[in-house]
Design an enzyme around this catalytic site. Structure first.
Site, PDB file in Angstrom:
ATOM      1  N   ASN A   1       0.781  -1.243   0.000  1.00  0.00           N
ATOM      2  CA  ASN A   1       0.000   0.000   0.000  1.00  0.00           C
ATOM      3  C   ASN A   1       0.811   1.291   0.000  1.00  0.00           C
ATOM      4  O   ASN A   1       0.235   2.363  -0.073  1.00  0.00           O
ATOM      5  CB  ASN A   1      -1.010  -0.002   1.165  1.00  0.00           C
ATOM      6  CG  ASN A   1      -0.334  -0.076   2.506  1.00  0.00           C
ATOM      7  OD1 ASN A   1       0.731  -0.648   2.630  1.00  0.00           O
ATOM      8  ND2 ASN A   1      -0.952   0.489   3.522  1.00  0.00           N
TER       9      ASN A   1
ATOM     10  N   GLU B   1       6.103  -4.456  11.352  1.00  0.00           N
ATOM     11  CA  GLU B   1       5.132  -3.353  11.247  1.00  0.00           C
ATOM     12  C   GLU B   1       3.855  -3.968  10.707  1.00  0.00           C
ATOM     13  O   GLU B   1       3.772  -4.274   9.508  1.00  0.00           O
ATOM     14  CB  GLU B   1       5.657  -2.280  10.272  1.00  0.00           C
ATOM     15  CG  GLU B   1       6.957  -1.637  10.689  1.00  0.00           C
ATOM     16  CD  GLU B   1       6.774  -0.620  11.804  1.00  0.00           C
ATOM     17  OE1 GLU B   1       5.631  -0.212  12.064  1.00  0.00           O
ATOM     18  OE2 GLU B   1       7.787  -0.241  12.416  1.00  0.00           O
TER      19      GLU B   1
ATOM     20  N   CYS C   1      -2.372   1.384   7.122  1.00  0.00           N
ATOM     21  CA  CYS C   1      -2.245   0.590   8.345  1.00  0.00           C
ATOM     22  C   CYS C   1      -2.737   1.373   9.561  1.00  0.00           C
ATOM     23  O   CYS C   1      -3.341   0.821  10.468  1.00  0.00           O
ATOM     24  CB  CYS C   1      -0.804   0.171   8.555  1.00  0.00           C
ATOM     25  SG  CYS C   1       0.346   1.559   8.523  1.00  0.00           S
TER      26      CYS C   1
ATOM     27  N   GLU D   1       9.913   2.461  13.162  1.00  0.00           N
ATOM     28  CA  GLU D   1      10.522   3.044  11.971  1.00  0.00           C
ATOM     29  C   GLU D   1      10.410   4.555  12.060  1.00  0.00           C
ATOM     30  O   GLU D   1       9.735   5.095  12.936  1.00  0.00           O
ATOM     31  CB  GLU D   1       9.845   2.503  10.704  1.00  0.00           C
ATOM     32  CG  GLU D   1      10.188   1.027  10.498  1.00  0.00           C
ATOM     33  CD  GLU D   1       9.747   0.437   9.167  1.00  0.00           C
ATOM     34  OE1 GLU D   1       8.697   0.851   8.635  1.00  0.00           O
ATOM     35  OE2 GLU D   1      10.458  -0.462   8.666  1.00  0.00           O
TER      36      GLU D   1
END
Ligand code: NAD
Length: 487
Positions: free
Chosen positions: A154, A251, A285, A462
């Protein structure tokens, strides 16, 4: 006004894999098609790699490692800054390629990451301490070796920019595998860096998850793995990493809560709702897919949301008026429709939308109406990640109730709270067990804000200098500086 042809002109008709500084076909000689979700047309052919291609990429990375791992932070920082400049110079190409393969409206984001980690690289200091008996202890940050990176579909370019720079900055070599739905952004990044990085430092392999992806997890030459994707696949990644005793950062998915108290300005609330769940057709997300609304203004909020949803122009990314594109592929659209149906059967009310869009270009892609579901926190639609423009509106009365419901979910990736009462905002932000919280804004992500999950949304961070630690190991060296040597 852009056209399909114009947008497509930024994409090559064919992409090979990038291994050992060279563009190579898959050993098996096969290719796969990458299609545009907006009209189903083939955008490009890509090399369909398998275990053998991963193996040669890992070997190339280890061949490059002795020299790359010995470069100075300054040498690496200079290269990362040059890559950032190249990204800026190629912004139009990157933005169009990303939009065309993902089907989401145009935004780019990447050079920041390379510049940020160039800075981290220069300040990634170790430690030194004098201890008893005139011993000096030096602690060095050392690279791990060859790392495997696997990403979701995505945000292909953005994700490559999140993962690649910290690994390089810490002195590692990389075998990167993008999703087969959207490999083009990463391959464009590889084209940009091809002349700047020594051969083998960054390798990009493309091909199915069952062969190419799994081979990255299983290969004994991969000494750390960084993964972005669903929780389901994340568990497989964590299991494979545990079997090899290598570190993994994950993640993963989310079902985040966006909480609106009744003192907010309705315009700001609508901007927030849009950012939380309608942007990128909800395929984010961090999406705020559970929308908690204080009962004292629920009806007004619902009405404003429906009015906003009615104004959304849904269409292909190359049309200027398009606000939201399609969802990525037919299977994903069918999954969203199934969830809407489950919601209906469990008693949810569909306040707006609920259908696929048809006619004209809509018949060629996977387009769906923005869909507002009214339900409760225990319904399947409020518990599982749908990954579509399908917020579930849930009423609450008190702050405590909102916090309790927000926490009553297996995920913990993100969340938002809208109120003018800063004390309340902070109590809620602190009360929710999740990796990121936004106050009076949503989904704002900049380098320096650590991003990652609690609970089933993964571990590791991240977008922050702490990511350098995920790509480093600590070496302790003890030096005897005393002339007196006890017998
Ligand atoms: P996915 O889990 O299906 O796939 C993720 C990646 O893993 C893909 O490249 C896929 O090909 C690969 N893969 C699948 N099986 C594998 C295996 N056995 N071995 C190795 N690789 C394998 O997820 P997706 O559909 O690509 O992406 C959507 C999901 O990603 C959502 O759950 C979303 O929330 C999550 N996501 C999380 C973040 C984050 O930062 N937390 C960011 C973006 C997306």
């Amino acid at each position: 006004m852009a056209t399909y042809e114009y947008a497509k002109s930024f994409i090559d008709p064919e992409y090979k894999m990038f291994i050992d500084g060279k563009w190579v076909d898959a050993i098996g000689g096969e290719t796969f098609d990458v299609t545009c979700p907006c009209n189903g047309e083939v955008l490009a052919k890509c090399a369909k790699g398998d275990e053998r291609d991963v193996d040669r990429a890992v070997k190339a990375a280890w061949k490059a490692w002795p020299e790359w791992s010995q470069t100075t932070p300054m040498e690496r920082a200079v290269i990362l800054n040059k890559i950032a400049d190249l990204i800026d110079e190629n912004e139009e190409k990157i933005v169009w390629a990303n939009s065309m393969e993902v089907g989401t409206t145009r935004f780019a984001w990447g050079s920041d990451s390379f510049r940020y980690y160039a800075g981290c690289c220069l300040t990634n200091d170790g430690l030194a301490n004098v201890t008893e008996n005139h011993r000096v202890n030096i602690v060095l940050n050392e690279p791990i070796g060859v790392v495997g990176q696997i990403s979701a579909w995505n945000g292909p370019f953005i994700m490559a920019c999140m993962k690649i720079p910290p690994a390089l900055a810490a002195g590692n070599c990389i075998v990167y595998r993008p999703s087969s739905h959207t490999p083009i952004g990463t391959l464009i990044l590889a084209q940009l860096v091809a002349d700047l990085l020594p051969p083998g430092v960054l390798n990009v392999v493309t091909g199915p998850s069952s062969t190419c992806g799994q081979a990255i997890l299983d290969h004994p030459g991969i000494h750390k793995v960084s993964f972005t994707g669903s929780t389901e696949t994340g568990i497989k990644v964590a299991t494979a990493a545990a079997k090899k005793l290598i570190p993994a950062t994950l993640e993963l998915g989310g079902k985040s809560a966006c909480i609106f108290f009744d003192d907010v300005d309705m315009n700001n609330a609508m901007i927030g709702l849009n950012m939380a769940i309608f942007m990128m057709s909800g395929q984010m997300c961090a999406a705020g897919s559970r929308v908690f609304i204080q009962d004292t203004f629920y009806d007004k909020f619902l009405e404003a949301s429906i009015q906003m949803a009615k104004t959304f122009k849904i269409g292909p990314v190359w049309e200027d008026e398009t606000l939201t594109g399609p969802v990525i592929y037919e299977e994903q659209l069918q999954k969203i429709l199934r969830y809407i149906d489950i919601g209906r059967k469990e008693g949810a009310n569909i306040a707006y939308g609920g259908h696929r869009l048809t006619g004209g270009i809509y018949d060629k892609g996977s387009y769906i109406e923005p869909t507002i579901l009214e339900g409760t926190n225990d319904m399947t639609i409020a518990r599982e990640e749908i990954f579509g423009p399908t917020p579930v509106f849930i009423k609450f009365h008190t702050e405590e109730e909102a916090i309790a419901m927000a926490n009553d979910n297996s995920y913990g990736l993100a969340g938002g709270v809208y109120t003018r009462d800063i004390n309340k905002a902070l109590r809620v932000a602190r009360g929710i067990r999740t990796g990121s919280m936004w106050v009076n804004c949503y989904a704002e992500m900049f380098y320096g804000y650590p991003f990652g999950g609690y609970k089933n949304s993964g571990y590791g961070r991240e977008m922050h200098k702490m990511t350098m630690d995920h790509y480093s190991q600590k070496k302790s060296i003890v030096i005897n500086t005393s002339d007196y040597m006890p017998i």
